[in-house]
Write a protein that holds these residues in place. Sequence first.
Motif, short mmCIF file in Angstrom:
data_model
loop_
_atom_site.label_atom_id
_atom_site.label_comp_id
_atom_site.label_asym_id
_atom_site.label_seq_id
_atom_site.Cartn_x
_atom_site.Cartn_y
_atom_site.Cartn_z
N ASP A 163 0.81 -1.23 0.00
CA ASP A 163 0.00 0.00 0.00
C ASP A 163 0.84 1.27 0.00
O ASP A 163 0.51 2.25 -0.69
CB ASP A 163 -0.92 0.00 1.22
CG ASP A 163 -2.00 -1.09 1.13
OD1 ASP A 163 -2.21 -1.59 -0.01
OD2 ASP A 163 -2.59 -1.42 2.16
N TYR A 219 2.54 1.77 -3.28
CA TYR A 219 1.50 2.00 -4.28
C TYR A 219 1.30 3.50 -4.55
O TYR A 219 0.97 3.91 -5.67
CB TYR A 219 0.20 1.37 -3.78
CG TYR A 219 -1.01 1.63 -4.65
CD1 TYR A 219 -1.28 0.85 -5.76
CD2 TYR A 219 -1.90 2.67 -4.34
CE1 TYR A 219 -2.39 1.08 -6.55
CE2 TYR A 219 -3.00 2.92 -5.13
CZ TYR A 219 -3.25 2.12 -6.24
OH TYR A 219 -4.34 2.37 -7.02
N LEU A 220 1.52 4.33 -3.54
CA LEU A 220 1.29 5.77 -3.70
C LEU A 220 2.39 6.48 -4.47
O LEU A 220 2.20 7.60 -4.95
CB LEU A 220 1.15 6.43 -2.32
CG LEU A 220 -0.04 5.97 -1.45
CD1 LEU A 220 0.03 6.65 -0.09
CD2 LEU A 220 -1.35 6.29 -2.14
N ILE A 256 1.70 7.60 -8.11
CA ILE A 256 0.59 8.56 -8.14
C ILE A 256 1.09 9.93 -7.70
O ILE A 256 0.76 10.96 -8.31
CB ILE A 256 -0.56 8.08 -7.24
CG1 ILE A 256 -1.03 6.69 -7.68
CG2 ILE A 256 -1.72 9.07 -7.28
CD1 ILE A 256 -2.11 6.08 -6.79
N VAL A 257 1.91 9.95 -6.63
CA VAL A 257 2.50 11.21 -6.20
C VAL A 257 3.37 11.80 -7.30
O VAL A 257 3.34 13.01 -7.59
CB VAL A 257 3.33 11.00 -4.90
CG1 VAL A 257 4.11 12.27 -4.56
CG2 VAL A 257 2.43 10.60 -3.75
N LEU A 316 -5.13 11.05 -5.98
CA LEU A 316 -4.23 10.88 -4.84
C LEU A 316 -4.97 11.12 -3.53
O LEU A 316 -4.74 10.40 -2.53
CB LEU A 316 -3.05 11.84 -4.97
CG LEU A 316 -2.03 11.84 -3.82
CD1 LEU A 316 -1.40 10.45 -3.68
CD2 LEU A 316 -0.96 12.90 -4.04
N GLU A 323 -6.83 8.10 -2.62
CA GLU A 323 -5.94 7.07 -2.09
C GLU A 323 -5.52 7.39 -0.66
O GLU A 323 -5.41 6.49 0.20
CB GLU A 323 -4.69 6.94 -2.98
CG GLU A 323 -4.97 6.50 -4.40
CD GLU A 323 -5.50 5.06 -4.47
OE1 GLU A 323 -5.53 4.36 -3.44
OE2 GLU A 323 -5.90 4.64 -5.59
N VAL A 324 -5.26 8.66 -0.37
CA VAL A 324 -4.90 9.05 1.00
C VAL A 324 -6.06 8.77 1.95
O VAL A 324 -5.85 8.29 3.09
CB VAL A 324 -4.49 10.54 1.03
CG1 VAL A 324 -4.34 11.03 2.46
CG2 VAL A 324 -3.20 10.75 0.27
#
Length: 696
Positions: A32, A35-36, A39-40, A72, A75-76
């Motif tokens: 997880d 995974y970010l 996207i960031v 994003l 997702e956060v």
Amino acid sequence: MRWAVGIGVGWLAVFAILLVIAQVHPSTVLVDVPYLVPIVAAVGLSGAAAWVTRGRTRVAWVLLAISNALWLTGEVVWVYYTYVLQRGPPAVSAADFFYLSSYVVAIPAILVGIGSSGHLRHVRGLLDAGLLALGLGTIGWQVAISPSLPQSPRLADFVAFAYPLFGVAIVTTLAAVGLAGRHRLPAWGVLVGAGFAVAGVTDAVYAYTIAAQNINSNWINVGWQVEAVLFGLAAVAAIRRPEPEARERTRSRDLTAVPLTIAALAAIGLLVADRVDQGPITGGMLVILLALFAGLLSRQLLIIRDRTRLATQLRASLREQERLAITDGLTGVYNRRFFQEMLRIEAERADRTDTPLSVVLLDLDEFKKVNDGYGHPAGDAVLAQIADRIRGSVRASDIVARYGGEEFGCLLPGVNEEVAVEIAEQIRQSISRSEVAVGQGRNVRLTSSLGVATGGTRDSHPLADPDGLVNEADAALYRAKATGRNRVVAAGMLVDPVYADPDLPPGLVWLADRIDAQLSTHEHSTAVSRWSMLVAERLGLDMATLRRVAAAGRLHDIGKVTVADAVLRKALPLTAGEWEQLRRHPDESARLLTDLGGRPDLAAVVAAHHERFDGTGYPRGLAGTGIPIEARIVTVTDAWAAMLADRPYSPPLTVAQARAEIERCRGTQFDPAVADVFLDLVTEGLIGDLAEPARA
């Protein structure tokens, strides 16, 4: 770009390895948190692309940066539920709101960045995208999604299936942009489209796993990682590979039928499915049907509007082509081909209706000096101004054309020769009266020579040969050039008033011009000659009298050569001796014509041009019909020219004041019949203004 692609592929390989490790050693954090990362990166690169790009591309990347930021944020929120609250997010959460909002913002980003620049094309593209998305979504729902749903689907099921539907909407938006006629998609647009295509497939798989109550596989995350990597590559492409905005192209075929067909098939499919199930139409199905039919109707209205607009543009283009085909591009008047065609048509009409037809040909005197001295662009500007002056001197129904180079032609239907000569004289005066601009604050004064020919009347050229009429006008134009320029010469009855008699002594003509120049800055004897001939023609006098009155008008003042300049120029009242000297000039004019010019036939006319109709004139006190008719005519025209001129002893009168003076002296100084005819010509506009003296 190579480095960016390498990094993106490398990251996907790393993420795949992490997934394998997570399967061996189960850990959500191991997947997880990494995974970010892409996207960031996509959000940061999108912001950079929005900063460095320009125009519509910049607007598109601002929207895409917002879209990625919303993704994003979702997702956060999901991570917050999982790791802060220590529980998974609810079936429908705030994260879903941000996820779906990112799709909503992405659609206008695509339309702005790579869609049409025209507002109507934006509407068409959006409508096409909507029809494609709704049609494909409806078909997909009927074929695949609806059979997979449980008997009582949850809200989460519908939300899950909204993701692939938005993915389809974005991909179909890109397809609609292509249908709208783009030249080609930019590289970043292709990468963005590929990212959303991958997202649509991934979302569809995820929706099926939701419906099947199976969400244990982490491998589905690879699809969204690929989406993020593609978005990052798209931003790098926009930053490192600036491309011009997409251009519209002409389509060889109309592809509008594609979204319309899909939407129609979807609507038909819904109706057929309803008939097969034998169940009532649900509210959702009714909304979809209404949306499909509204979209189809709106698109059809746009098609009709498009075709109406195209038909209007085509008609306007055809009218413009017709105008260009008959118009001289430089001056805006008609061209020679149109002039010749209208000459033939008007000649046939004049012959059929037994009405006159006149042709005026005009050539600018010594125009080559303008081109040589100021350049051809200045010469072109001068020609355009001259064309405007010619148009301002004729009727709206007359044809004005550029006949060639610095030569113009005027076609005057229904105009006889005497009127045509006066119109030509008005054109000549309008050209010579004031300077024309040649650019850079410089001006030049031009003169013109004109030839007139008339057909359709007695003793005129037969209209069966309209080209011969032009030839006669051209020959008259040549005579105008040969006899000093800046003059009007007629081919028929009204020959050049200045040289109305071919035997007129050139030395005496020169003397008349010298005396005119002493008395005024404007013409005098030439105007008296021209107007006298018009009056004689209107009175119905024969050709010999016409020639005689024109010649007498031209030379009536030559006897003033014996008058002292101080007397001619004196502004104060004359003494008795000075008056006696001035009163002798009619006899002196007659003597010069007899002794030097060999023209005793004109002597009696010029000797009597200061006689008065009531017998109070000089030098012999003749009265009434005892004064030659030619002299009675010259008396009126000479007085009119003198009243309009600025003389040392008298300021010029207005036309109204001069007219009142003619009317006041009718029957005393002037023959009433001659005065009436002259004033009629003034009323008709056939007696023009005084021009400056002609310059050879």
